[in-house]
Motif scaffolding. Structure first.
Motif, mmCIF file in Angstrom:
data_model
loop_
_atom_site.group_PDB
_atom_site.id
_atom_site.type_symbol
_atom_site.label_atom_id
_atom_site.label_comp_id
_atom_site.label_asym_id
_atom_site.label_seq_id
_atom_site.Cartn_x
_atom_site.Cartn_y
_atom_site.Cartn_z
ATOM 1 N N UNK A 493 0.858 -1.195 0.000
ATOM 2 C CA UNK A 493 0.000 0.000 0.000
ATOM 3 C C UNK A 493 0.890 1.241 0.000
ATOM 4 N N UNK A 494 1.440 1.608 -1.153
ATOM 5 C CA UNK A 494 2.382 2.735 -1.213
ATOM 6 C C UNK A 494 1.819 4.046 -0.675
ATOM 7 N N UNK A 495 0.547 4.335 -0.959
ATOM 8 C CA UNK A 495 -0.036 5.598 -0.493
ATOM 9 C C UNK A 495 -0.125 5.644 1.030
ATOM 10 N N UNK A 496 -0.533 4.527 1.618
ATOM 11 C CA UNK A 496 -0.604 4.464 3.084
ATOM 12 C C UNK A 496 0.788 4.563 3.682
ATOM 13 N N UNK A 497 1.752 3.944 3.033
ATOM 14 C CA UNK A 497 3.139 4.022 3.502
ATOM 15 C C UNK A 497 3.628 5.474 3.515
ATOM 16 N N UNK A 498 3.240 6.255 2.491
ATOM 17 C CA UNK A 498 3.633 7.659 2.443
ATOM 18 C C UNK A 498 3.002 8.447 3.586
ATOM 19 N N UNK A 499 1.794 8.105 3.961
ATOM 20 C CA UNK A 499 1.155 8.768 5.099
ATOM 21 C C UNK A 499 1.931 8.488 6.392
ATOM 22 N N UNK A 500 2.405 7.256 6.508
ATOM 23 C CA UNK A 500 3.224 6.918 7.679
ATOM 24 C C UNK A 500 4.502 7.760 7.694
ATOM 25 N N UNK A 501 5.142 7.872 6.539
ATOM 26 C CA UNK A 501 6.394 8.621 6.467
ATOM 27 C C UNK A 501 6.172 10.095 6.810
ATOM 28 N N UNK A 502 5.073 10.645 6.348
ATOM 29 C CA UNK A 502 4.783 12.051 6.634
ATOM 30 C C UNK A 502 4.529 12.292 8.121
ATOM 31 N N UNK A 503 3.999 11.289 8.813
ATOM 32 C CA UNK A 503 3.663 11.461 10.232
ATOM 33 C C UNK A 503 4.720 10.887 11.166
ATOM 34 N N UNK A 504 5.845 10.453 10.633
ATOM 35 C CA UNK A 504 6.831 9.768 11.485
ATOM 36 C C UNK A 504 7.527 10.720 12.441
ATOM 37 N N UNK A 505 7.967 10.141 13.530
ATOM 38 C CA UNK A 505 8.746 10.870 14.535
ATOM 39 C C UNK A 505 9.945 10.016 14.922
ATOM 40 N N UNK A 506 11.115 10.652 14.943
ATOM 41 C CA UNK A 506 12.347 9.995 15.399
ATOM 42 C C UNK A 506 12.900 10.824 16.549
ATOM 43 N N UNK A 507 12.924 10.243 17.737
ATOM 44 C CA UNK A 507 13.351 10.968 18.925
ATOM 45 C C UNK A 507 14.885 11.074 18.993
ATOM 46 N N UNK A 508 15.328 12.106 19.667
ATOM 47 C CA UNK A 508 16.737 12.261 20.024
ATOM 48 C C UNK A 508 16.895 11.683 21.427
ATOM 49 N N UNK A 509 17.418 10.464 21.511
ATOM 50 C CA UNK A 509 17.362 9.697 22.756
ATOM 51 C C UNK A 509 18.729 9.566 23.413
ATOM 52 N N UNK A 510 18.709 9.563 24.733
ATOM 53 C CA UNK A 510 19.881 9.272 25.545
ATOM 54 C C UNK A 510 19.705 7.900 26.200
ATOM 55 N N UNK A 511 20.807 7.344 26.630
ATOM 56 C CA UNK A 511 20.774 6.052 27.312
ATOM 57 C C UNK A 511 19.832 6.100 28.509
ATOM 58 N N UNK A 512 18.887 5.155 28.566
ATOM 59 C CA UNK A 512 17.937 5.088 29.668
ATOM 60 C C UNK A 512 16.602 5.735 29.375
ATOM 61 N N UNK A 513 16.487 6.467 28.254
ATOM 62 C CA UNK A 513 15.186 7.035 27.880
ATOM 63 C C UNK A 513 14.216 5.913 27.522
ATOM 64 N N UNK A 514 12.933 6.157 27.754
ATOM 65 C CA UNK A 514 11.910 5.139 27.506
ATOM 66 C C UNK A 514 10.842 5.722 26.582
ATOM 67 N N UNK A 515 10.596 5.022 25.461
ATOM 68 C CA UNK A 515 9.481 5.371 24.583
ATOM 69 C C UNK A 515 8.311 4.464 24.958
#
Length: 663
Positions: A493-515
């Motif tokens: 589902x390429x279109x749905x995949x693009x929606x995921x990419x547009x809404x993605x978040x990548x955190x700047x994490x330190x050791x011990x952080x919890x998502x």
């Protein structure tokens, strides 16, 4: 040339010289018959020689040193009339190595099967043959060793060429990515990808003093900590989790817990590397996105926990050695290390007294502030006898392998609860994870409640689309499962995949952080950036070639993921590889509370506190049941692979038939 009829007491020195005088210390007679064959031009000569010792051989006037040496050569009898001069020379050359105990000079008659060596002594032919055999064997050994050495050197040379070729390929692909060319072979490249929220910062909280000083993780002892955390998890954090399906929090683990987790992760990584046959074989490739993944890490080293109860009741008094403020040998199962007598955090104590076993996974999963915050985010209420249990936990290490699973939600292998059961994943970083280099974790914010979410579930065939009672067997699972596969949203589902990419978040994490993220939030692993991998390979190649003094640190990012679910979570039904069901098929369809209370702590309780009965039962579970379960799991995986192979062959035949029809 000497006539055949002539009888002369003359000796030849092998150089054509004839002398009528006595040479050295020898006297003898020589009879030689020679005849020339008209057809072959060969000559035959029979010689007999009688040699006797002479006491006057010390007279220097008789002969020179060279004539004496030549005399000895000429006096050597022929062992075989058919020997060629080359064979004689070889025998003379090797005769000096014959057994000294068998050296001597025949005193009369013939030589007795002996031959003269270059030192003037006679040697037996069998001794010379033995020496020749030994020399030939030695040369063969040398040849084999040299051949093996050449093979090793050639292999190393071609491996270096292969690595150089890989570097050139990476350079080309990096250029393609910078130019926006979509032909890169990287399955999920995010190099220079500016879409989404890149580098988001976690919420920061200070661990309440009540949690630092709590006596144990039992419900009665951690109540004040739970109340303090309920205040620390602010309404802003709660709203963000409900709306976006994810929050990241910093500050939940003590320094000692972090140090212990780091040590346990290193030990587990070493064990798993050895089990898989070394670093090269353990590297993620051919469809594996992780260097190693170990399910059930909390069950490791069960014997390191104290016996928490006197008499086995939930309300039993803790034994003195399990209290928080005791000596260095205090029980890790209930302590909050890194706390001094005044209840304050000691930053140095954690690293020095950290637990060296792999039990840190269990302590973090069950006895830290992590499950208490998870329960708060899920809105559980202990007054209604609600509980929080570990449904599945897994240790993961991501290396430079470029394959990653696309946007997905966990299937039953990673979350063995029916689709109707909610859950929360606590994703704990064991290393710093900045977004730039990669090797981290991405979430599609809000995908758990998006209007198009079911399109994504149907496209990959998630557990949301499974039959209510599961699959009948391996063949049914392989052939009847809907969708294109857990990791294949990009192609399904390429279109749905693009929606995921547009809404993605990548955190700047330190050791011990919890998502903390909701069970149905779509997520994926982020591969390492191409340029980072390229530079790493250059440094590794330079070290092997002697250009760098120290080997580069490995590209390895570790994380520990804990899937929590309420005690009311229903264990999956149907065919599968869930350990509790493999041990007892009647566990399928029961709640996690029922299974753990009646059949052993398959899903240990972590909130409102641990159960001492379950902690003590983990050892028995591991010792008596895990081996049986593992064998049954292997049998099912074997059946699964067989049907997957058959399915691939059928698909290949269909493609071939379709291609032939087009022609």
């Amino acid at each position: 040339m000497v006539s055949a009829s002539a009888n002369s007491e003359v000796e030849s020195d092998g150089q054509g010289r004839k002398d009528g005088s006595s040479i050295g210390s020898r006297s003898g007679t020589s009879t030689c018959d020679s005849s020339k064959d008209n057809n072959e031009g060969s000559a035959s000569c029979d010689e007999s020689s009688t040699v006797s010792e002479d006491t006057g051989g010390d007279d220097p006037a008789n002969t020179s040193t060279s004539s004496r040496r030549a005399d000895k050569d000429a006096a050597a009898p022929s062992n075989d009339g058919a020997d060629t001069s080359g064979n004689k020379a070889r025998r003379h050359h090797t005769a000096r190595y014959a057994d000294p105990s068998r050296r001597g000079r025949p005193t009369s008659g013939s030589s007795g099967g002996a031959m003269a060596g270059p030192d003037g002594y006679y040697y037996y032919a069998e001794d010379v043959d033995h020496v020749q055999g030994e020399l030939e064997f030695c040369w063969k050994v040398v040849a084999v060793v040299m051949g093996l050495l050449m093979v090793v050197l050639s292999g190393a040379f071609f491996y270096q060429l292969y690595e150089l070729w890989e570097l050139s390929e990476l350079s080309d692909e990096m250029k393609q990515e910078r130019m926006g060319d979509g032909n890169s072979n990287n399955i999920m490249s995010v190099s220079r990808d500016a879409r989404g929220d890149i580098g988001a910062k976690p919420f920061e909280i200070s661990l309440p003093q009540e949690c630092i000083a709590m006596r144990s993780a039992l419900p009665d002892d951690n109540e004040s900590c739970r109340m303090a955390l309920a205040r620390a998890v602010t309404p802003t954090i709660r709203r963000a989790y409900k709306r976006e399906g994810v929050v990241a929090i910093r500050g939940l683990l003590t320094p000692d817990q972090l140090a212990s987790l780091d040590v346990s992760a290193d030990q587990l990584l070493t064990v798993e590397t050895e089990r898989q046959g070394g670093p090269n074989k353990a590297r993620s490739r051919n469809g594996n996105q992780f260097y190693t993944d170990k399910s059930g890490a909390l069950f490791l080293d069960p014997g390191t926990d104290c016996h928490l109860c006197d008499g086995g009741g939930e309300g039993s008094i803790l034994s003195e050695q399990c209290h928080i403020r005791t000596d260095a040998e205090e029980c890790p199962a209930t302590q909050n290390s890194g706390v001094n007598d005044e209840g304050a955090v000691d930053e140095n104590e954690g690293a020095e007294n950290s637990n060296t076993s792999m039990a840190a996974f269990r302590h973090v999963a069950l006895m830290s502030a992590v499950p208490l915050v998870a329960a708060e985010l899920m809105g559980l209420d202990s007054s209604r006898n609600e509980t929080l249990r570990v449904i599945k936990d897994i240790f993961l290490a991501k290396d430079e392998g470029e394959y990653v699973c696309g946007w997905h939600v966990d299937d039953h292998g990673f979350w063995p609860a029916q689709a109707s059961s909610p859950g929360i994943n606590a994703w704990i970083t064991v290393d710093d994870l900045p977004p730039g280099p990669g090797g981290t974790f991405a979430v599609a914010v809000g995908s758990h409640s998006a209007r198009w979410r079911m399109d994504a579930h149907r496209a990959i065939g998630s557990v949301m689309t499974y039959p209510q009672n599961g699959f009948k067997d391996a063949e049914d699972m392989v052939k009847s499962r809907p969708g294109e596969g857990t990791c294949n949203l990009k192609t399904a589902a390429p279109e749905t995949n693009e929606k995921m990419e547009d809404s993605k978040r990548i955190y700047d994490l330190k050791k011990g952080d919890v998502i903390f993220h909701e069970r149905w939030l779509f997520h994926r692993t982020v591969p390492f950036d191409r340029e980072v991998v390229h530079n790493q390979k250059i440094r590794r190649w330079g070290y092997k070639g002697g250009y760098e003094k120290e080997p580069p640190p490995p590209l390895m990012k570790r994380r520990y993921s804990i899937r929590y679910g309420p005690g009311s979570s229903i264990v999956i039904k149907g065919w599968g590889t869930e350990p509790s069901v493999l041990w007892n098929k009647n566990n399928a369809g029961k709640t996690a509370d029922e299974v753990s209370e009646n059949d052993g702590p398959w899903y240990p309780r972590s909130w409102p506190g641990i159960s001492c009965n379950e902690i003590e039962g983990i050892g028995e579970l591991v010792e008596k049941r895990f081996a049986v379960v593992e064998e049954r799991k292997k049998e099912r995986m074997k059946a699964m692979k067989m049907h997957l192979k058959e399915l691939k062959e059928e698909e290949r035949e269909k493609r071939t038939l379709a291609y032939n029809n087009k022609r």
